[in-house]
Design an enzyme around this catalytic site. Structure first.
Site, mmCIF file in Angstrom:
data_model
loop_
_atom_site.group_PDB
_atom_site.id
_atom_site.type_symbol
_atom_site.label_atom_id
_atom_site.label_comp_id
_atom_site.label_asym_id
_atom_site.label_seq_id
_atom_site.Cartn_x
_atom_site.Cartn_y
_atom_site.Cartn_z
ATOM 1 N N LYS A 1 15.972 0.716 4.831
ATOM 2 C CA LYS A 1 15.071 1.056 3.522
ATOM 3 C C LYS A 1 15.525 2.217 3.397
ATOM 4 C CE LYS A 1 12.085 1.184 0.249
ATOM 5 N NZ LYS A 1 12.333 1.477 -1.357
ATOM 6 N N LEU B 1 0.852 -1.066 0.135
ATOM 7 C CA LEU B 1 0.003 0.230 -0.218
ATOM 8 C C LEU B 1 0.751 1.447 0.565
ATOM 9 C CD1 LEU B 1 -2.567 -1.175 2.483
ATOM 10 C CD2 LEU B 1 -3.073 -1.492 0.364
ATOM 11 N N LYS C 1 9.116 11.389 -0.820
ATOM 12 C CA LYS C 1 7.782 10.491 1.089
ATOM 13 C C LYS C 1 9.366 9.488 1.852
ATOM 14 C CE LYS C 1 6.341 6.171 1.997
ATOM 15 N NZ LYS C 1 5.269 4.838 0.587
#
Ligand code: NAD
Length: 294
Positions: free
Chosen positions: A171, A65, A246
């Site tokens: 990450k 998502l 982001k």
């Protein structure tokens, strides 16, 4: 072979789910956007009418998502899937989200008798389609071993970074470095080009000198230098500026929480954010070269 419920079939989730079907798993899928399910159903997955239906009876649930709020809403506050998923099942969230949400969601999963790992990916849409993604996992040893065969059907390099949340932290460290490297590479190339150097010659020199890095070597941001790079197809495809903004924002959240100094990451975030605000959010992130060129 496992019974898998897969939620979120966008640019990444769609091809990932197709690879699970190809590997022989029994996959049921759901996305809020019905068209996103079509290509996965064509490949042999079953379409569910709701997220609840997709996860009912699944041994493994995978989500892909956009952000933390979607993951929290799907599993806890909105759809409340943790109340529907069978006890003992494994939940793999491969979305790139903030580590705090990953930890909070994992704690709720544990309280409901479920296993949970955060397993964000690197490798982009091409890696998702080719089944060569890198998975960076946070979770217990037991949950990692449980997930491994399924992750191997979608990826090539599977790393266990540590406990829950560690996958997300690793990450964002990687993507923060990528953002800094791309901005620095674009800046250096622009400096040379503005001073009369040929971009290919300058790139060759730096690739064989101490300025060598991934962005320069495999993803040159100057149009025409590398035939297969997004820069040579008007920055279409690849990794969007909006997603880089982001991820650089997530890195700043992690740095605030741990009081780590990340001035280069903050600067990269501001640069990419400004570039996005100028209408370039959907271009590949190597288009930051155009920002310097202006
Ligand atoms: P996307 O926007 O293409 O896909 C997300 C999908 O989730 C959409 O189809 C949307 O309809 C669906 N969705 C949202 N809420 C839902 C809900 N409650 N129930 C069912 N479906 C729902 O995004 P993407 O490019 O596939 O990226 C997914 C994640 O992977 C993001 O966290 C992103 O940061 C990360 N990521 C993306 C890339 C990339 O190159 N695109 C690379 C690495 C990681």
């Amino acid at each position: 072979m496992a019974t898998i419920g897969f939620i979120g079939l966008g640019n990444m989730g769609g091809p990932m789910a197709v690879n699970l079907v190809k590997a022989g798993h029994n996959v049921t899928v759901f996305d809020l956007f019905p068209d996103a399910m079509a290509r996965v159903v064509d490949a042999g997955a079953r379409a569910a009418a709701s997220a609840k239906e997709a996860v009912t009876g699944a041994e493994i649930v995978i989500s892909m998502l956009p952000a933390g709020k979607h993951v929290e809403s799907l599993f806890v506050s909105g759809d409340g899937l943790f109340d529907v998923i069978s006890k003992g099942a494994l939940v793999i969230d491969s979305s790139t989200i903030d580590a705090d949400t990953a930890k909070k969601v994992a704690a709720v999963a544990e309280s409901k008798g479920l296993q949970f790992i955060d397993a964000p990916v690197s490798g982009g849409v091409a890696g998702a389609a080719a089944g060569t993604l890198t998975f960076i996992v946070g979770g217990s040893d037991e949950a990692f071993s449980h997930a491994l065969p399924v992750l191997q059907a979608m990826g090539k390099n599977i790393f266990h970074a540590g406990s829950v949340g560690a996958g997300q932290v690793a990450k964002v460290c990687n993507n923060m470095m990528l953002g800094i490297l791309m901005a620095g590479t674009a800046e250096a190339l622009n400096l040379g080009i503005k001073n009369g150097l040929d971009p290919k010659v300058l790139s060759d020199i730096m690739v064989n000198s101490s300025g060598r890095n991934w962005a320069l070597e495999l993803y040159n941001p100057v149009p025409g230098v590398m035939e297969n790079a997004p820069a040579s197809r008007e920055y279409q495809g690849g990794f969007m500026v909006d997603l880089m903004v982001k991820d650089l924002g997530l890195a700043q959240e992690v740095s605030l929480g741990s009081q780590s100094a990340t001035p280069m990451g903050a600067l990269a975030r501001n640069l990419f954010n400004l570039h996005a605000k100028q209408g370039n959010g959907r271009l590949d992130f190597s288009s930051i070269y155009q920002f310097f060129k202006q």
